[in-house]
Design a protein around this motif. Structure first.
Motif, PDB file in Angstrom:
ATOM      1  N   GLY A  84      61.471  11.166 -17.388  1.00  0.00           N
ATOM      2  CA  GLY A  84      61.775  10.723 -16.034  1.00  0.00           C
ATOM      3  C   GLY A  84      62.542   9.414 -16.043  1.00  0.00           C
ATOM      4  N   PHE A  85      63.731   9.454 -15.475  1.00  0.00           N
ATOM      5  CA  PHE A  85      64.567   8.267 -15.287  1.00  0.00           C
ATOM      6  C   PHE A  85      64.517   7.936 -13.805  1.00  0.00           C
ATOM      7  N   TYR A  86      64.677   6.667 -13.480  1.00  0.00           N
ATOM      8  CA  TYR A  86      64.668   6.271 -12.060  1.00  0.00           C
ATOM      9  C   TYR A  86      65.894   5.417 -11.771  1.00  0.00           C
ATOM     10  N   PHE A  87      66.586   5.784 -10.693  1.00  0.00           N
ATOM     11  CA  PHE A  87      67.817   5.104 -10.295  1.00  0.00           C
ATOM     12  C   PHE A  87      67.700   4.638  -8.859  1.00  0.00           C
ATOM     13  N   THR A  88      68.517   3.635  -8.510  1.00  0.00           N
ATOM     14  CA  THR A  88      68.586   3.164  -7.130  1.00  0.00           C
ATOM     15  C   THR A  88      69.738   3.887  -6.444  1.00  0.00           C
ATOM     16  N   GLU A  89      69.831   3.718  -5.148  1.00  0.00           N
ATOM     17  CA  GLU A  89      70.946   4.307  -4.408  1.00  0.00           C
ATOM     18  C   GLU A  89      72.275   3.789  -4.968  1.00  0.00           C
ATOM     19  N   GLY A 115      60.005   5.635  -2.739  1.00  0.00           N
ATOM     20  CA  GLY A 115      60.308   4.264  -2.346  1.00  0.00           C
ATOM     21  C   GLY A 115      61.814   4.088  -2.391  1.00  0.00           C
ATOM     22  N   LYS A 116      62.278   3.107  -3.169  1.00  0.00           N
ATOM     23  CA  LYS A 116      63.721   2.873  -3.301  1.00  0.00           C
ATOM     24  C   LYS A 116      64.312   3.529  -4.549  1.00  0.00           C
ATOM     25  N   LEU A 117      63.497   4.248  -5.295  1.00  0.00           N
ATOM     26  CA  LEU A 117      63.959   4.847  -6.544  1.00  0.00           C
ATOM     27  C   LEU A 117      64.127   6.357  -6.416  1.00  0.00           C
TER      28      LEU A 117
END
Length: 144
Positions: A84-89, A115-117
């Motif tokens: 699992g990778f998490y990115f922002t907008e 949330g924001k991710l």
């Protein structure tokens, strides 16, 4: 991405995920993929990994870091390795420029934010999928 109900493994806090435990959980073929993945993150990308039991998730998760930055999370499931990778907008758009599977891009495009991710999840079942993983790692590491 899975249609059947996947089963997460490594749920006992007192059973540490040693190579013996991981090979028993994954099976020989998938364990080979796991060891190749570790070789890529350690040798090719100079990243470190740490297995830790998380009480909130009630299972063992592997955090993969470069310096102090978390690059991705890894967990063991019946029949696959989940990353699992998490990115922002702001950083999301770069994924679509990568030379990775269209299926991954579509799944990411439809992912709901936490949330924001925005999560980018890969279920790795075969060694060939490590090429896509490698491209995503390169991108994630390049972000400031």
């Amino acid at each position: 991405m899975k249609t059947e109900n996947p089963i997460q493994l490594l749920r006992e806090e007192e059973v540490k995920p040693t190579d013996i435990v991981l090979e028993a959980a994954l099976g020989k073929d998938l364990f080979v993929v796991y060891t190749k993945l570790l070789e890529i993150i350690c040798s090719e990308f100079q990243m470190e990994y740490e297995w830790r039991f998380y009480k909130d998730g009630k299972s063992w998760f592997c955090k993969v870091v470069y310096k102090k930055k978390t690059v991705f999370w890894l967990s063991i499931w019946a029949k696959f390795i989940k990353t699992g990778f998490y990115f922002t907008e702001k950083t999301r758009g770069g994924i679509y420029d990568l030379e990775i599977s269209t299926k991954i891009k579509e799944s990411f495009k439809n992912a709901d934010a936490i949330g924001k991710l925005i999560p980018l999840i890969l279920d790795i079942e075969k060694g060939q999928q490590l090429a896509d993983l490698t491209e995503i790692i390169k991108y994630k590491k390049s972000l400031k």
